[in-house]
Motif scaffolding. Structure first.
Motif, mmCIF file in Angstrom:
data_model
loop_
_atom_site.group_PDB
_atom_site.id
_atom_site.type_symbol
_atom_site.label_atom_id
_atom_site.label_comp_id
_atom_site.label_asym_id
_atom_site.label_seq_id
_atom_site.Cartn_x
_atom_site.Cartn_y
_atom_site.Cartn_z
ATOM 1 N N GLN A 1 -45.560 -9.130 3.938
ATOM 2 C CA GLN A 1 -46.432 -9.107 5.114
ATOM 3 C C GLN A 1 -47.832 -9.572 4.728
ATOM 4 O O GLN A 1 -48.425 -9.008 3.800
ATOM 5 C CB GLN A 1 -46.551 -7.666 5.633
ATOM 6 C CG GLN A 1 -45.942 -7.455 6.999
ATOM 7 C CD GLN A 1 -44.513 -7.015 6.906
ATOM 8 O OE1 GLN A 1 -44.162 -6.270 5.998
ATOM 9 N NE2 GLN A 1 -43.685 -7.478 7.811
ATOM 10 N N GLY B 1 -54.894 -7.669 4.225
ATOM 11 C CA GLY B 1 -54.011 -7.058 3.240
ATOM 12 C C GLY B 1 -52.679 -7.775 3.108
ATOM 13 O O GLY B 1 -52.239 -8.472 4.024
ATOM 14 N N SER C 1 -48.645 -7.044 1.673
ATOM 15 C CA SER C 1 -47.696 -6.096 1.085
ATOM 16 C C SER C 1 -46.343 -6.754 0.852
ATOM 17 O O SER C 1 -45.948 -7.683 1.564
ATOM 18 C CB SER C 1 -47.555 -4.862 1.971
ATOM 19 O OG SER C 1 -46.979 -5.229 3.189
ATOM 20 N N ASN D 1 -43.287 -3.201 1.451
ATOM 21 C CA ASN D 1 -44.181 -2.139 1.919
ATOM 22 C C ASN D 1 -45.148 -1.618 0.869
ATOM 23 O O ASN D 1 -45.756 -0.564 1.051
ATOM 24 C CB ASN D 1 -43.387 -0.965 2.522
ATOM 25 C CG ASN D 1 -42.655 -1.384 3.774
ATOM 26 O OD1 ASN D 1 -43.203 -2.126 4.601
ATOM 27 N ND2 ASN D 1 -41.412 -0.954 3.906
ATOM 28 N N LEU D 2 -45.290 -2.326 -0.223
ATOM 29 C CA LEU D 2 -46.278 -1.936 -1.239
ATOM 30 C C LEU D 2 -47.455 -2.902 -1.185
ATOM 31 O O LEU D 2 -47.257 -4.119 -1.225
ATOM 32 C CB LEU D 2 -45.674 -1.985 -2.646
ATOM 33 C CG LEU D 2 -44.584 -0.989 -2.997
ATOM 34 C CD1 LEU D 2 -44.094 -1.238 -4.421
ATOM 35 C CD2 LEU D 2 -45.109 0.440 -2.868
ATOM 36 N N ASP D 3 -48.651 -2.347 -1.104
ATOM 37 C CA ASP D 3 -49.848 -3.173 -1.114
ATOM 38 C C ASP D 3 -49.984 -3.836 -2.487
ATOM 39 O O ASP D 3 -49.955 -3.156 -3.513
ATOM 40 C CB ASP D 3 -51.055 -2.284 -0.818
ATOM 41 C CG ASP D 3 -52.339 -3.096 -0.716
ATOM 42 O OD1 ASP D 3 -52.918 -3.137 0.383
ATOM 43 O OD2 ASP D 3 -52.766 -3.694 -1.734
ATOM 44 N N VAL D 4 -50.128 -5.166 -2.503
ATOM 45 C CA VAL D 4 -50.113 -5.863 -3.800
ATOM 46 C C VAL D 4 -51.317 -5.504 -4.675
ATOM 47 O O VAL D 4 -51.225 -5.521 -5.897
ATOM 48 C CB VAL D 4 -49.999 -7.406 -3.690
ATOM 49 C CG1 VAL D 4 -48.708 -7.821 -3.020
ATOM 50 C CG2 VAL D 4 -51.169 -8.007 -2.973
ATOM 51 N N LYS E 1 -52.813 -2.551 -4.712
ATOM 52 C CA LYS E 1 -52.765 -1.140 -5.152
ATOM 53 C C LYS E 1 -51.593 -0.829 -6.074
ATOM 54 O O LYS E 1 -51.548 0.243 -6.675
ATOM 55 C CB LYS E 1 -52.704 -0.220 -3.920
ATOM 56 C CG LYS E 1 -53.997 -0.242 -3.120
ATOM 57 C CD LYS E 1 -53.941 0.724 -1.948
ATOM 58 C CE LYS E 1 -55.129 0.508 -1.031
ATOM 59 N NZ LYS E 1 -54.734 0.586 0.395
ATOM 60 N N ASN E 2 -50.623 -1.737 -6.138
ATOM 61 C CA ASN E 2 -49.419 -1.461 -6.943
ATOM 62 C C ASN E 2 -49.122 -2.593 -7.926
ATOM 63 O O ASN E 2 -48.014 -3.153 -7.914
ATOM 64 C CB ASN E 2 -48.213 -1.257 -6.024
ATOM 65 C CG ASN E 2 -48.429 -0.145 -5.030
ATOM 66 O OD1 ASN E 2 -48.223 1.019 -5.336
ATOM 67 N ND2 ASN E 2 -48.876 -0.497 -3.835
ATOM 68 N N ILE F 1 -45.476 -4.654 -8.383
ATOM 69 C CA ILE F 1 -45.500 -6.014 -7.826
ATOM 70 C C ILE F 1 -45.150 -7.027 -8.917
ATOM 71 O O ILE F 1 -44.398 -7.974 -8.694
ATOM 72 C CB ILE F 1 -46.881 -6.311 -7.183
ATOM 73 C CG1 ILE F 1 -47.104 -5.431 -5.960
ATOM 74 C CG2 ILE F 1 -47.035 -7.792 -6.833
ATOM 75 C CD1 ILE F 1 -46.091 -5.603 -4.830
#
Ligand SMILES: Nc1ncnc2c1ncn2[C@@H]1O[C@H](COP(=O)(O)OP(=O)(O)O)[C@@H](O)[C@H]1O
Ligand SMILES: [Mg+2]
Length: 248
Positions: free
Chosen positions: A3, A61, A63, A66-69, A71-72, A76
């Motif tokens: 996304q 943002g 993702s 569903n993981l923010d790139v 923050k993770n 990633i």
């Protein structure tokens, strides 16, 4: 699965400010192959770098699963494989095998898993004969094969390829296109950038057309041809650019 939500990236240099990517939003489903189409300076590399988590958006943002790139980064990194144009990131003094082993280690692959992967990729790309030779003496096509193998060493779900065929001879470029089909059949999610209309037409069903940082079309080629009443992508591209310019 991916996304991209209102992503903007601004570069500030001494005097001027460049908006390389301007409020871009789109999403990609698992197993899709998306062609990111745009001329030089359109913002393709900047966008791919942000999707890869290498570059931070100024706003918006991104993702994956569903993981923010941002923050993770660890998760990633395991999920995606990236190849940026001619920057192969290979070490000339190492052999092809040693290069692949090196990158496998960075991803934390076990020795056993690494050897299996190298075997598989070397067979697939027909590089068994030169696996134990130093990369320094390789032709551009051979290098690119090793670079692709490096991108795939950890068997990523998502593959980002920035102008992967630029600078390759016709044979290597064709091999590369076949290889993208192969990955698609394996269910990989792929975004590749290109400024070559025919290449995009051959390889994907859906495209994101980008011009001066703005998305000018996002959807299937089939739908685009219907909307524009022609399947001449070059013509469509030019007319979209002209229309886009008349707006600003
Ligand atoms: N690190 C940077 N610093 C300043 N400007 C940049 C930087 N990276 C890209 N740009 C600018 O952003 C715009 C988009 O560049 P880029 O994403 O490389 O386009 P493309 O890959 O489509 O050719 C260009 O105007 C480029 O000069
Ligand atoms: Mg680029």
């Amino acid at each position: 699965m991916i996304q991209i939500d209102q992503v903007t990236r601004v570069f500030k240099e001494k005097k001027k400010t460049v908006t390389a990517v301007n409020n871009v939003s789109f999403s990609i489903e698992k197993g899709e192959v998306i062609g990111l189409l745009g001329e030089n300076g359109a913002g393709k590399t900047t966008l791919l770098r942000m999707i890869a988590g290498i570059l931070e958006p100024t706003s918006g943002g991104i993702s994956i699963n569903n993981l923010d790139v941002q923050k993770n980064p660890t998760e990633i990194k395991k999920t995606i494989g990236v190849l940026f144009g001619s920057e192969t990131g290979l070490y000339d003094r190492l052999t092809a095998r040693e290069n692949l082993q090196y990158f496998a280690r960075l991803y934390g692959l076990s020795r056993h898993h690494t050897e299996n992967q190298i075997e598989l990729l070397a067979t697939r790309f027909g590089m068994k004969d030169y696996l134990d030779r130093r990369v320094g003496g390789f032709s551009k096509g051979m290098r690119q094969k090793v670079a692709i193998a490096r991108t795939l060493i950890h068997d990523p779900q998502v593959i980002l390829l920035d102008e992967p065929t630029t600078g390759l001879d016709i044979t290597s470029a064709n091999m590369f296109r076949e290889f993208i089909h192969h990955l698609q059949n394996e269910g990989k999610t792929i975004i590749f950038s290109s400024h070559i209309m025919e290449e995009v037409q051959q390889l994907c069903e859906a495209i994101v057309m980008i011009h001066k940082g703005n998305v000018v079309y996002n959807g299937t080629l089939q739908n685009l041809y219907k909307e524009e009443e022609t399947d001449n992508l070059n013509y469509i591209f030019m007319s979209k650019i002209v229309r886009g310019n008349s707006i600003d």
